[in-house]
Design a protein around this motif. Structure first.
Motif, PDB file in Angstrom:
ATOM      1  N   VAL A   1      90.542  70.023  65.357  1.00 10.43           N
ATOM      2  CA  VAL A   1      89.489  69.195  65.943  1.00 10.43           C
ATOM      3  C   VAL A   1      89.294  69.540  67.420  1.00 10.43           C
ATOM      4  CG1 VAL A   1      88.896  66.826  66.603  1.00 10.43           C
ATOM      5  CG2 VAL A   1      89.795  67.290  64.329  1.00 10.43           C
ATOM      6  N   ASP A   2      88.025  69.600  67.830  1.00  5.33           N
ATOM      7  CA  ASP A   2      87.696  69.796  69.247  1.00  5.33           C
ATOM      8  C   ASP A   2      87.910  68.465  69.967  1.00  5.33           C
ATOM      9  OD1 ASP A   2      86.725  70.290  71.760  1.00  5.33           O
ATOM     10  OD2 ASP A   2      84.668  70.747  71.111  1.00  5.33           O
ATOM     11  N   LEU A   3      89.005  68.374  70.711  1.00  4.20           N
ATOM     12  CA  LEU A   3      89.349  67.111  71.361  1.00  4.20           C
ATOM     13  C   LEU A   3      88.444  66.777  72.538  1.00  4.20           C
ATOM     14  CD1 LEU A   3      93.256  67.388  71.259  1.00  4.20           C
ATOM     15  CD2 LEU A   3      91.721  66.244  69.648  1.00  4.20           C
ATOM     16  N   GLN A   4      87.567  67.723  72.916  1.00  2.00           N
ATOM     17  CA  GLN A   4      86.600  67.469  73.994  1.00  2.00           C
ATOM     18  C   GLN A   4      85.235  67.059  73.445  1.00  2.00           C
ATOM     19  OE1 GLN A   4      87.559  67.542  77.210  1.00  2.00           O
ATOM     20  NE2 GLN A   4      89.620  68.033  76.445  1.00  2.00           N
ATOM     21  N   ALA A   5      85.118  67.018  72.115  1.00  2.94           N
ATOM     22  CA  ALA A   5      83.817  66.697  71.514  1.00  2.94           C
ATOM     23  C   ALA A   5      83.404  65.269  71.869  1.00  2.94           C
ATOM     24  CB  ALA A   5      83.889  66.853  70.000  1.00  2.94           C
ATOM     25  N   PRO A   6      82.120  65.056  72.182  1.00  2.00           N
ATOM     26  CA  PRO A   6      81.664  63.709  72.552  1.00  2.00           C
ATOM     27  C   PRO A   6      81.768  62.720  71.391  1.00  2.00           C
ATOM     28  CG  PRO A   6      79.814  65.226  72.339  1.00  2.00           C
ATOM     29  CD  PRO A   6      81.049  66.064  72.296  1.00  2.00           C
TER      30      PRO A   6
ATOM     31  N   LEU B   1      84.230  62.614  69.172  1.00  2.00           N
ATOM     32  CA  LEU B   1      85.596  62.783  68.663  1.00  2.00           C
ATOM     33  C   LEU B   1      86.027  61.607  67.784  1.00  2.00           C
ATOM     34  CD1 LEU B   1      88.324  64.242  68.582  1.00  2.00           C
ATOM     35  CD2 LEU B   1      88.928  63.060  70.717  1.00  2.00           C
ATOM     36  N   GLU B   2      85.744  60.387  68.238  1.00  2.00           N
ATOM     37  CA  GLU B   2      86.202  59.222  67.493  1.00  2.00           C
ATOM     38  C   GLU B   2      85.588  59.184  66.090  1.00  2.00           C
ATOM     39  OE1 GLU B   2      86.339  54.338  67.854  1.00  2.00           O
ATOM     40  OE2 GLU B   2      85.865  55.564  69.612  1.00  2.00           O
ATOM     41  N   ARG B   3      84.282  59.513  66.004  1.00  2.00           N
ATOM     42  CA  ARG B   3      83.623  59.519  64.703  1.00  2.00           C
ATOM     43  C   ARG B   3      84.222  60.598  63.800  1.00  2.00           C
ATOM     44  NH1 ARG B   3      80.228  62.590  62.301  1.00  2.00           N
ATOM     45  NH2 ARG B   3      79.759  63.789  64.197  1.00  2.00           N
ATOM     46  N   ARG B   4      84.488  61.790  64.374  1.00  2.00           N
ATOM     47  CA  ARG B   4      85.059  62.875  63.571  1.00  2.00           C
ATOM     48  C   ARG B   4      86.437  62.495  63.025  1.00  2.00           C
ATOM     49  NH1 ARG B   4      83.673  68.717  66.386  1.00  2.00           N
ATOM     50  NH2 ARG B   4      81.436  68.371  66.742  1.00  2.00           N
ATOM     51  N   ILE B   5      87.215  61.851  63.872  1.00  2.00           N
ATOM     52  CA  ILE B   5      88.543  61.432  63.435  1.00  2.00           C
ATOM     53  C   ILE B   5      88.429  60.412  62.300  1.00  2.00           C
ATOM     54  CG2 ILE B   5      90.640  60.199  64.114  1.00  2.00           C
ATOM     55  CD1 ILE B   5      90.570  63.019  65.180  1.00  2.00           C
ATOM     56  N   GLU B   6      87.547  59.427  62.484  1.00  2.00           N
ATOM     57  CA  GLU B   6      87.396  58.379  61.474  1.00  2.00           C
ATOM     58  C   GLU B   6      86.872  58.951  60.152  1.00  2.00           C
ATOM     59  OE1 GLU B   6      88.283  55.098  61.499  1.00  2.00           O
ATOM     60  OE2 GLU B   6      89.344  55.787  63.294  1.00  2.00           O
ATOM     61  N   ASP B   7      85.915  59.882  60.252  1.00  2.00           N
ATOM     62  CA  ASP B   7      85.387  60.495  59.031  1.00  2.00           C
ATOM     63  C   ASP B   7      86.437  61.371  58.354  1.00  2.00           C
ATOM     64  OD1 ASP B   7      82.991  59.249  59.444  1.00  2.00           O
ATOM     65  OD2 ASP B   7      81.963  61.019  60.280  1.00  2.00           O
ATOM     66  N   GLY B   8      87.195  62.119  59.181  1.00  2.00           N
ATOM     67  CA  GLY B   8      88.161  63.069  58.627  1.00  2.00           C
ATOM     68  C   GLY B   8      89.360  62.423  57.973  1.00  2.00           C
ATOM     69  N   LYS B   9      89.782  61.280  58.480  1.00  2.00           N
ATOM     70  CA  LYS B   9      91.025  60.690  57.987  1.00  2.00           C
ATOM     71  C   LYS B   9      90.915  60.228  56.538  1.00  2.00           C
ATOM     72  CE  LYS B   9      90.543  55.789  59.261  1.00  2.00           C
ATOM     73  NZ  LYS B   9      91.063  54.716  60.134  1.00  2.00           N
ATOM     74  N   LYS B  10      89.698  60.073  56.042  1.00  2.00           N
ATOM     75  CA  LYS B  10      89.526  59.613  54.664  1.00  2.00           C
ATOM     76  C   LYS B  10      90.133  60.588  53.657  1.00  2.00           C
ATOM     77  CE  LYS B  10      85.159  57.404  56.008  1.00  2.00           C
ATOM     78  NZ  LYS B  10      83.679  57.465  55.887  1.00  2.00           N
ATOM     79  N   ALA B  11      90.198  61.858  54.064  1.00  2.00           N
ATOM     80  CA  ALA B  11      90.721  62.877  53.142  1.00  2.00           C
ATOM     81  C   ALA B  11      92.243  62.820  53.017  1.00  2.00           C
ATOM     82  CB  ALA B  11      90.298  64.271  53.628  1.00  2.00           C
ATOM     83  N   PHE B  12      92.886  62.021  53.881  1.00  2.00           N
ATOM     84  CA  PHE B  12      94.347  62.044  53.911  1.00  2.00           C
ATOM     85  C   PHE B  12      94.982  60.718  53.492  1.00  2.00           C
ATOM     86  CE2 PHE B  12      92.612  64.649  57.436  1.00  2.00           C
ATOM     87  CZ  PHE B  12      92.767  65.884  56.809  1.00  2.00           C
ATOM     88  N   ALA B  13      94.228  59.881  52.853  1.00  2.00           N
ATOM     89  CA  ALA B  13      94.791  58.622  52.365  1.00  2.00           C
ATOM     90  C   ALA B  13      95.929  58.914  51.391  1.00  2.00           C
ATOM     91  CB  ALA B  13      93.712  57.785  51.690  1.00  2.00           C
ATOM     92  N   GLY B  14      97.053  58.255  51.587  1.00  2.00           N
ATOM     93  CA  GLY B  14      98.221  58.520  50.754  1.00  2.00           C
ATOM     94  C   GLY B  14      98.674  57.299  49.986  1.00  2.00           C
ATOM     95  N   PHE B  15      99.974  57.221  49.745  1.00  2.00           N
ATOM     96  CA  PHE B  15     100.537  56.081  49.033  1.00  2.00           C
ATOM     97  C   PHE B  15     101.845  55.679  49.699  1.00  2.00           C
ATOM     98  CE2 PHE B  15     102.241  59.874  46.970  1.00  2.00           C
ATOM     99  CZ  PHE B  15     103.591  59.575  46.797  1.00  2.00           C
ATOM    100  N   GLU B  16     102.242  54.439  49.476  1.00  2.00           N
ATOM    101  CA  GLU B  16     103.505  53.944  50.004  1.00  2.00           C
ATOM    102  C   GLU B  16     104.620  54.243  49.001  1.00  2.00           C
ATOM    103  OE1 GLU B  16     103.172  49.838  51.164  1.00  2.00           O
ATOM    104  OE2 GLU B  16     101.202  50.184  52.124  1.00  2.00           O
TER     105      GLU B  16
END
Length: 400
Positions: free
Chosen positions: A117-122, A124-139
């Motif tokens: 991820v480009d941490l300087q992207a304006p 950034l917060e949206r990219r992180i929120e959109d991207g994290k959906k792919a990594f949902a796991g389990f307890e």
């Protein structure tokens, strides 16, 4: 100063200072340049191609596995190979737990995502929120962990998983009485390796690499696993058929593979987590293993006692007199009779004796009531089946 012999110990790897300190300088020389060593102390150095000097009486590995040591060849020479079972067990257990958590929460893929991820992207917060959906796991809680191999590490892993709220099933056809006593009562007994693979969402392997366990997990039984299952291998690389694991990951028939042995087949697979053989890589584990094998080595060199040798029976006897003979021999009939006869012919009275066997190997400690001369030692040495004879007169305690 010590009144007894000075032993030379060839040290082939960096060994914890805590362990080397158990070999006092008054009676031991340690280092990498010992010409005719009495013993070899090793961690990862490969001894298979080494010309091991005739002076060597013992080899000790500051760790559990002995794949880097020619155990059978040394046993044929009457040389015990010591290891440190359980010395790194807690370190391995903690790494297994880390692997389970990394797999359950998709942390490997999540870390790779953040790295890209480009941490300087304006935005950034949206990219992180959109991207994290792919990594949902389990307890981990309420899921089933299967443990194959219920020795020290396997038992610790099972206990820790239960404390995390997991259901645990285990399989070990050769479980020792001691291991069975230490196993938590909540562990359900599985009928076979295949039974574990079929019914557990996470499976952790804790078996040595021997002929019977090579490719213990293979294409045939991988097919029985759940498609979202996690396979963890922190035992030995050859226990798993890596080509079959890679094919199962590619086909979506296995959810994740976590191992401590990177190779070209699985290390960079998107659903694999490969660590650089970190199982025993903690200060505490290195200290524990070094201290354990140093103490075992010292007890053997000075008193002939054997504890935790992979090719000798455990044999220990408190000193009854100052004169002791230690004999390694083939486990065949009438060896004790011949040894006793040789001593009787020399006029020696046996004060105490212990004899133990393990497979084809037998080991005997004999305390006698008077000094033992070279002729009687040679008379024992030439008995057919005798592999090694050591005379161990008690040097007494170290003196300042």
């Amino acid at each position: 100063m010590a009144s007894g012999p000075v032993f030379g110990v060839l040290v082939l790897n960096q060994i914890s200072k805590a362990g080397l300190e158990r070999l006092p300088a008054a009676r031991y020389r340690t280092g990498k340049d010992i010409a005719q060593p009495d013993a070899i102390l090793v961690r990862s150095a490969d001894l298979h191609g080494m010309d091991i000097p005739a002076s060597v009486q013992a080899v000790a590995r500051a760790g559990a596995g002995t794949n880097n040591i020619p155990v059978a060849a040394l046993g044929a020479r009457g040389i015990p190979v010591f290891n440190a079972p359980g010395g790194n067990a807690n370190a391995v257990k903690e790494l297994v737990l880390a692997g389970m958590l990394m797999a359950a929460r998709n942390l490997g893929a999540a870390l790779r995502f953040v790295d890209g991820v480009d941490l300087q992207a304006p935005d950034l917060e949206r990219r992180i929120e959109d991207g994290k959906k792919a990594f949902a796991g389990f307890e981990l809680a309420h899921h089933t962990l299967g443990v194959i191999g219920l020795g020290k590490v396997g038992s610790l892993v099972a206990d820790a998983a239960i404390k995390l709220g997991m259901d645990v099933m285990g399989f070990d056809p050769e479980i020792t009485v001691e291991a069975a006593w230490s196993l938590p009562s909540q562990v359900r007994r599985a009928a076979s390796v295949d039974d574990v693979l079929r019914n557990a969402q996470l499976v952790s392997l804790h078996v040595p690499l021997v002929k019977a366990t090579r490719h213990l997990v293979h294409a045939g039984n991988l097919a029985a696993m759940r498609s979202d299952a996690v396979l963890l291998n922190f035992s030995r690389e050859g226990v798993v058929d890596d080509a079959a694991v890679a094919a199962a990951l590619d086909a979506g028939r296995l959810g994740c593979y976590v191992c401590d042995f990177p190779n070209e087949r699985t290390a960079r697979h998107p659903r694999a987590i490969a660590l650089p053989h970190l199982g025993a890589s903690t200060r505490e584990a290195e200290d524990n293993c070094a201290v354990m094998v140093a103490e075992q080595l010292r007890d053997f060199l000075e008193h002939g006692n054997v504890r935790n040798a992979v090719n000798f029976p455990d044999t220990s006897m408190g000193r009854g007199t100052a004169w002791r003979v230690a004999i390694a021999n083939a486990n065949v009939p009438n060896m004790l009779g011949q040894i006793s006869t040789a001593m009787a012919h020399a006029g020696l009275n046996i004060h105490n004796m212990v004899n133990k066997s393990r497979g084809d190997m037998a080991y005997t400690l004999v305390d006698v009531d008077s000094p033992v001369g070279a002729p009687v030692l040679e008379a024992i040495r030439v008995i057919e089946g005798v592999l090694a004879v050591r005379y161990l007169p008690d040097a007494g305690p170290l003196r300042a």
